[in-house]
Write an enzyme that holds these catalytic residues in place. Structure first.
Site, PDB file in Angstrom:
ATOM      1  N   GLU A   1       0.702  -6.808   0.264  1.00  0.00           N
ATOM      2  CA  GLU A   1       2.087  -6.604  -0.204  1.00  0.00           C
ATOM      3  C   GLU A   1       2.727  -7.948  -0.582  1.00  0.00           C
ATOM      4  OE1 GLU A   1       4.773  -4.646   2.602  1.00  0.00           O
ATOM      5  OE2 GLU A   1       6.424  -5.751   1.702  1.00  0.00           O
TER       6      GLU A   1
ATOM      7  N   SER B   1      -0.073   4.764   8.266  1.00  0.00           N
ATOM      8  CA  SER B   1      -1.246   5.215   7.503  1.00  0.00           C
ATOM      9  C   SER B   1      -2.243   5.973   8.391  1.00  0.00           C
ATOM     10  CB  SER B   1      -1.904   4.014   6.823  1.00  0.00           C
ATOM     11  OG  SER B   1      -2.023   2.939   7.728  1.00  0.00           O
TER      12      SER B   1
ATOM     13  N   CYS C   1      11.439  -1.701   5.504  1.00  0.00           N
ATOM     14  CA  CYS C   1      11.340  -0.264   5.233  1.00  0.00           C
ATOM     15  C   CYS C   1      12.009   0.521   6.373  1.00  0.00           C
ATOM     16  CB  CYS C   1       9.867   0.095   5.113  1.00  0.00           C
ATOM     17  SG  CYS C   1       9.550   1.843   5.247  1.00  0.00           S
TER      18      CYS C   1
HETATM   19  S1  SF4 Z   1       5.693   1.876   5.655  1.00  0.00           S
HETATM   20 FE1  SF4 Z   1       5.281   3.461   4.115  1.00  0.00          FE
HETATM   21  S2  SF4 Z   1       7.292   3.974   3.207  1.00  0.00           S
HETATM   22 FE2  SF4 Z   1       7.478   1.995   4.287  1.00  0.00          FE
HETATM   23  S3  SF4 Z   1       7.051   0.428   2.741  1.00  0.00           S
HETATM   24 FE3  SF4 Z   1       5.107   0.820   3.746  1.00  0.00          FE
HETATM   25  S4  SF4 Z   1       4.133   2.403   2.492  1.00  0.00           S
HETATM   26 FE4  SF4 Z   1       6.333   2.367   1.936  1.00  0.00          FE
END
Ligand code: SF4
Length: 284
Positions: free
Chosen positions: A124, A263, A191
């Site tokens: 990321e 996940s 998030c």
């Molecule tokens: S935890 Fe899930 S909803 Fe949150 S940023 Fe990561 S992939 Fe997206």
């Protein structure tokens, strides 16, 4: 003995979305490829490979076909070379992660030096940083800020964070950064799903004798859940699968708390619960 599974366990919205997009694409178009795993759960990635969703390390490994961009995104340069080769691309980057990238572009356009709080090795971060100028910094929260930054005091700073960071890390690091400029623009890009899971992990760890954290060992949000839980309850075990469970963990135990990363699929959580029930019968 009580087993309590946190309400917010199993796939988050971004992971579910990425998997559904990949499954739909493979049904329609045959084999699809992801550069790096689509999500950070080795068991799910293995199941998906049986359905024609294959992981490749580099773009050079394929000449044609469909690429699905994984939930954490891929660096700008990789995306551009895929486009040049004429490979079909479907973007399954989580919208929360894409939002961080947009903030980076906004900050850059407004002349801020971009500071991203997070782990520089995480995909990321590689994705987001690829849209930031060269003088941007990815700052691990635990790092000595003054060593890394070499900032001119007057330069204005734009700050965002990895989606899975804890609010505490974000606040602590941002507060330290206040010494380095007198003009800031800060976006809280944590998030909400990750924050909810962390809050639940704290609550559950406080009332449990043993904590089981389920999820990929390569998953940033699961590792954070394990770290948060361990701080409160030292009897915390991070596992990927039910077969890692040992009955000796549950000696003289009343309450077992279970949290799972974003996940981790429901079927693994169920297997873990069943295995704990069986193990508790054999505790000596
Ligand atoms: S935890 Fe899930 S909803 Fe949150 S940023 Fe990561 S992939 Fe997206």
């Amino acid at each position: 003995m009580r087993i309590i599974v946190a309400k917010n366990s199993g796939f988050c919205f971004g992971v579910r979305r990425a998997i559904n997009l990949a499954l739909n694409l493979s049904e329609k178009s045959g084999d699809v490829y992801t550069i790096g795993p689509i999500i950070h759960n080795p068991q799910v990635v293995k199941e998906l490979s049986k359905k024609g969703i294959n992981v490749i390390k580099k773009l050079g490994n394929i000449r044609s076909g469909n690429i699905i961009i994984r939930a954490h995104g891929i660096p700008r340069q990789t995306l551009e070379s895929a486009k040049k080769r004429g490979i079909k691309i479907l973007d399954a980057t989580c919208p929360y992660v894409t939002r961080s990238k947009k903030y980076v572009e906004e900050l850059t356009g407004e002349g801020y030096r971009v500071i991203i709080i997070g782990n520089p090795h995480h995909p990321e971060m590689k994705y987001i940083a690829s849209y930031a100028p060269r003088d941007s910094v990815i700052l691990k929260p635990e790092e000595m800020i003054n060593k890394k930054l070499r900032l001119k005091q007057s330069r204005k700073l734009g700050i965002i964070t990895q989606t899975t960071q804890s609010p505490e890390n974000f606040i602590k690091t941002t507060s330290k950064l206040l010494n380095y400029s007198n003009e800031f623009k800060i976006f809280n890009t944590i998030c909400p799903d990750a924050t909810n899971r962390q809050t639940e992990a704290v609550k559950l760890a406080k009332r449990s004798d043993v904590m089981i954290v389920i999820g990929g060992k390569n998953s940033a949000n699961t590792n954070r859940l394990a770290a948060i839980s361990k701080e409160i309850q030292p009897n915390t075990y991070h596992i990927e699968m039910a077969n890692e469970i040992k009955s000796k963990w549950f000696k003289e135990t009343d309450t077992i708390g279970i949290v799972a990363g974003a996940s981790t699929p429901d079927w693994i959580i169920k297997e873990v619960v069943n295995k704990i029930r069986d193990s508790s019968k054999t505790v000596k």
